[in-house]
Motif scaffolding. Structure first.
Motif, PDB file in Angstrom:
ATOM      1  N   LEU A  67     -30.709  53.852 -39.869  1.00 30.20           N
ATOM      2  CA  LEU A  67     -30.492  52.467 -39.441  1.00 30.20           C
ATOM      3  C   LEU A  67     -31.634  51.569 -39.897  1.00 30.20           C
ATOM      4  N   MET A  68     -32.869  52.016 -39.712  1.00 28.62           N
ATOM      5  CA  MET A  68     -34.014  51.192 -40.122  1.00 28.62           C
ATOM      6  C   MET A  68     -34.044  51.019 -41.637  1.00 28.62           C
ATOM      7  N   ALA A  69     -33.655  52.049 -42.387  1.00 28.92           N
ATOM      8  CA  ALA A  69     -33.582  51.920 -43.848  1.00 28.92           C
ATOM      9  C   ALA A  69     -32.507  50.905 -44.232  1.00 28.92           C
ATOM     10  N   TYR A  70     -31.369  50.952 -43.547  1.00 26.62           N
ATOM     11  CA  TYR A  70     -30.303  49.980 -43.826  1.00 26.62           C
ATOM     12  C   TYR A  70     -30.772  48.556 -43.530  1.00 26.62           C
ATOM     13  N   LEU A  71     -31.449  48.379 -42.415  1.00 26.69           N
ATOM     14  CA  LEU A  71     -31.912  47.040 -42.046  1.00 26.69           C
ATOM     15  C   LEU A  71     -32.975  46.525 -43.020  1.00 26.69           C
ATOM     16  N   ALA A  72     -33.761  47.410 -43.590  1.00 30.77           N
ATOM     17  CA  ALA A  72     -34.791  46.995 -44.542  1.00 30.77           C
ATOM     18  C   ALA A  72     -34.212  46.694 -45.922  1.00 30.77           C
ATOM     19  N   PHE A  73     -33.046  47.229 -46.219  1.00 28.42           N
ATOM     20  CA  PHE A  73     -32.415  47.023 -47.521  1.00 28.42           C
ATOM     21  C   PHE A  73     -31.941  45.572 -47.622  1.00 28.42           C
ATOM     22  N   PRO A  83     -16.754  34.665 -43.295  1.00 29.07           N
ATOM     23  CA  PRO A  83     -16.756  34.142 -41.920  1.00 29.07           C
ATOM     24  C   PRO A  83     -16.758  35.258 -40.878  1.00 29.07           C
ATOM     25  N   VAL A  84     -17.327  34.985 -39.757  1.00 20.98           N
ATOM     26  CA  VAL A  84     -17.419  35.830 -38.565  1.00 20.98           C
ATOM     27  C   VAL A  84     -18.336  37.031 -38.789  1.00 20.98           C
ATOM     28  N   LEU A  85     -18.028  37.884 -39.745  1.00 22.95           N
ATOM     29  CA  LEU A  85     -18.792  39.116 -39.922  1.00 22.95           C
ATOM     30  C   LEU A  85     -19.987  38.974 -40.841  1.00 22.95           C
ATOM     31  N   GLY A  86     -20.042  37.917 -41.642  1.00 20.61           N
ATOM     32  CA  GLY A  86     -21.090  37.771 -42.630  1.00 20.61           C
ATOM     33  C   GLY A  86     -22.487  37.868 -42.058  1.00 20.61           C
ATOM     34  N   TYR A  87     -22.722  37.142 -40.972  1.00 24.29           N
ATOM     35  CA  TYR A  87     -24.053  37.147 -40.367  1.00 24.29           C
ATOM     36  C   TYR A  87     -24.188  38.177 -39.256  1.00 24.29           C
ATOM     37  N   ALA A  88     -23.076  38.680 -38.772  1.00 26.05           N
ATOM     38  CA  ALA A  88     -23.123  39.570 -37.615  1.00 26.05           C
ATOM     39  C   ALA A  88     -23.082  41.041 -37.981  1.00 26.05           C
ATOM     40  N   ASP A  89     -22.945  41.385 -39.252  1.00 30.19           N
ATOM     41  CA  ASP A  89     -22.770  42.794 -39.596  1.00 30.19           C
ATOM     42  C   ASP A  89     -23.973  43.644 -39.219  1.00 30.19           C
ATOM     43  N   ASP A  90     -25.183  43.116 -39.400  1.00 29.25           N
ATOM     44  CA  ASP A  90     -26.370  43.889 -39.022  1.00 29.25           C
ATOM     45  C   ASP A  90     -26.402  44.150 -37.522  1.00 29.25           C
ATOM     46  N   ALA A  91     -26.122  43.112 -36.734  1.00 31.52           N
ATOM     47  CA  ALA A  91     -26.125  43.279 -35.273  1.00 31.52           C
ATOM     48  C   ALA A  91     -25.049  44.256 -34.829  1.00 31.52           C
TER      49      ALA A  91
END
Length: 143
Positions: A67-73, A83-91
């Protein structure tokens, strides 16, 4: 050769669409994503502390490391212009991994590593799908 490339492109597109549908299905309802962003600094500390805790099961540490590697990528699975998921996918992905970690490690381990406020911990529990627990059980974590 072209058939192989076209087949590969179609397979990647179908896989990506399946991921979008899965994220839509598991996304939390209400203001959970906004609450998750509010507690982000404490959440990052929690993830790091759980991932480096040798008493945690190896599967938990591996999930958190991935998860941390994904978030750093720098490249998202879902571009921000969608729309909707574009900004929320990480959360959404953080919440899904956190749910699996809580199921595996237990809420007491998560509470022991939480450095934020009691309200932040309650928001974390709601995001992880633990809202059904008694409010007194989710109060201020031990110091």
């Amino acid at each position: 050769m072209w058939k192989v490339l076209i087949s590969l492109a179609v397979a990647l597109l179908v896989g990506w669409l399946a991921l979008v549908v899965a994220l839509l299905l598991i996304r939390p309802k209400g203001n959970i994503v906004r609450e998750s962003l509010r507690i982000l600094p404490d959440l990052i500390r929690l993830l790091k502390d759980l991932a480096t805790d040798r008493t945690q099961p190896k599967t938990v540490r591996i999930r958190l490391g991935l998860l941390m590697a994904y978030l750093a990528f720098p490249i998202d699975l879902i571009p921000d212009f969608i729309p909707v998921l574009g900004y929320a996918d990480d959360a959404i992905i953080v919440i899904a991994v956190l749910r699996s970690v809580v199921r595996r490690a237990g809420i007491d381990q998560v509470r022991a590593h939480w450095t934020g406020t009691g309200d932040g911990f309650n928001a974390l529990c709601r995001a992880a799908g633990l809202a059904g627990r008694p409010a007194g059980d989710l109060a201020q974590p031990p110091s």
